[in-house]
Design a protein around this motif. Structure first.
Motif, PDB file in Angstrom:
ATOM      1  N   PRO A 151      81.623  37.094  41.554  1.00  8.43           N
ATOM      2  CA  PRO A 151      81.989  36.604  42.879  1.00  8.43           C
ATOM      3  C   PRO A 151      82.372  35.125  42.830  1.00  8.43           C
ATOM      4  O   PRO A 151      81.743  34.337  42.126  1.00  8.43           O
TER       5      PRO A 151
ATOM      6  N   ALA B 193      82.438  36.344  50.492  1.00 10.88           N
ATOM      7  CA  ALA B 193      82.797  37.752  50.665  1.00 10.88           C
ATOM      8  C   ALA B 193      82.503  38.548  49.388  1.00 10.88           C
ATOM      9  O   ALA B 193      81.976  39.665  49.435  1.00 10.88           O
ATOM     10  N   GLY B 194      82.839  37.962  48.246  1.00 12.36           N
ATOM     11  CA  GLY B 194      82.547  38.622  46.974  1.00 12.36           C
ATOM     12  C   GLY B 194      81.055  38.760  46.737  1.00 12.36           C
ATOM     13  O   GLY B 194      80.587  39.769  46.198  1.00 12.36           O
TER      14      GLY B 194
ATOM     15  N   ARG C   7      78.756  39.047  49.083  1.00 10.60           N
ATOM     16  CA  ARG C   7      78.272  40.106  49.969  1.00 10.60           C
ATOM     17  C   ARG C   7      78.600  41.491  49.397  1.00 10.60           C
ATOM     18  O   ARG C   7      77.785  42.414  49.456  1.00 10.60           O
ATOM     19  N   GLN C   8      79.780  41.613  48.824  1.00  6.73           N
ATOM     20  CA  GLN C   8      80.171  42.891  48.240  1.00  6.73           C
ATOM     21  C   GLN C   8      79.255  43.252  47.073  1.00  6.73           C
ATOM     22  O   GLN C   8      78.808  44.396  46.949  1.00  6.73           O
ATOM     23  N   LEU C   9      78.953  42.274  46.217  1.00  7.04           N
ATOM     24  CA  LEU C   9      78.066  42.523  45.084  1.00  7.04           C
ATOM     25  C   LEU C   9      76.674  42.917  45.576  1.00  7.04           C
ATOM     26  O   LEU C   9      76.048  43.833  45.034  1.00  7.04           O
TER      27      LEU C   9
ATOM     28  N   GLN D 223      75.882  44.412  48.313  1.00  4.03           N
ATOM     29  CA  GLN D 223      75.925  45.765  48.855  1.00  4.03           C
ATOM     30  C   GLN D 223      76.000  46.808  47.748  1.00  4.03           C
ATOM     31  O   GLN D 223      75.394  47.872  47.842  1.00  4.03           O
ATOM     32  N   GLU D 224      76.738  46.488  46.691  1.00  2.65           N
ATOM     33  CA  GLU D 224      76.914  47.440  45.597  1.00  2.65           C
ATOM     34  C   GLU D 224      75.686  47.531  44.712  1.00  2.65           C
ATOM     35  O   GLU D 224      75.304  48.622  44.268  1.00  2.65           O
TER      36      GLU D 224
END
Length: 276
Positions: free
Chosen positions: A97, A101-102, A104-106, A108-109
């Protein structure tokens, strides 16, 4: 049969604490025998980066792939310790990231990988214990304030990627006091609330020769991505937060070369160690 290369677990100078680490001499020999200077070496499961280390040392281009941020963090430190190489300057890290935003994506994943990535932002190593055993402490930093032989003091780090409240800060404060650590740091994806900030401020300060440092600190991922650092005494070069890779001085051929195989040329600026 190659019987002259010792396993890395009996070579203390190479040990980085990675369970599947291979001897550097083994990868140097394989790369020297199967490629030329300037060729590209690919390791799609690069772990602690022994292949990358050997390829860099032998003047090869390289691509390393690993699924864990723990491995990526370790390899970055290995390249810096051995060659002074820095991410973004001497090589690129693709997939980490680079913005909120990156991050948050990590989270969540894979929250576990988010934790390792966040610890890397503050140069901390992961705790040796699981969540149940360490009461939520995810990472640690070590520093000294006296002479070189003085005891190491700890900074305990907790990483949170979800909703947080003042109870999280209270728990961290309790662990810091129980473990007699110097500082506690909360790394959070979300902005801290007012009660969290006040609870952290009520913990007071740790005083060193470098001044006063808040005993409990809260840093957001957004702040870390912008360059914020933990307020703490400096960590001396060669400290023990991480096992350090040897500075690259020995080039291919530390183990006996294969019959008929000429030793590869040394990397520019390097020194070949003389065998006794």
């Amino acid at each position: 049969m190659w019987i002259d290369i010792l396993p890395s677990h009996v070579l203390p100078k190479e040990r980085l604490g990675y369970p599947t680490q291979k001897p550097l001499a083994l990868l140097e020999r394989i790369i020297a025998a199967s490629s030329n200077e300037g060729d590209v070496v690919l390791d799609p499961f690069c772990g602690c980066g022994t292949t990358i280390h050997a390829a860099q040392q032998l003047g090869r281009e390289w691509i390393g792939i690993d699924i864990t941020h723990l491995a990526v963090s370790l390899i970055k430190r290995r390249l810096f310790g051995a060659f002074g190489a820095k991410a973004g300057t001497d090589y690129k890290v693709i997939g980490e990231p680079t913005d909120l935003a990156g991050a948050r994506q990590l989270a969540q994943e894979n929250r576990h990988q988010f934790e390792h990535w966040a610890l890397d932002l503050v140069d901390a190593r992961a705790s040796a214990h699981g969540k149940g055993a360490d009461k939520g402490i995810d990472g640690v930093l070590l520093f000294q304030v006296g002479s070189t032989g003085s005891p190491y003091l700890r900074v305990l780090i907790s990483v949170k990627s979800g909703h947080v409240g003042s109870n999280v800060v209270s728990e961290l404060r309790g662990v810091v006091e129980r473990e007699k650590a110097a500082l506690g740091v909360l790394l959070t994806l979300e902005e801290p609330t007012g009660p969290m900030t006040r609870e952290a401020a009520s913990a007071g300060f740790y005083e060193s020769q470098w001044g006063k440092h808040a005993r409990l600190q809260i840093l957001t991922v957004q702040e870390l991505l912008a360059g914020a650092k933990i307020d703490m005494p400096p960590i001396r070069p060669g400290g023990t937060t991480f096992r350090q890779a040897r500075r690259a001085e020995v080039f291919a051929g530390e183990a006996l070369p294969l019959p008929g195989l000429a030793p590869p040329p040394p990397v520019r600026g390097g020194k070949r160690r003389r065998r006794g």
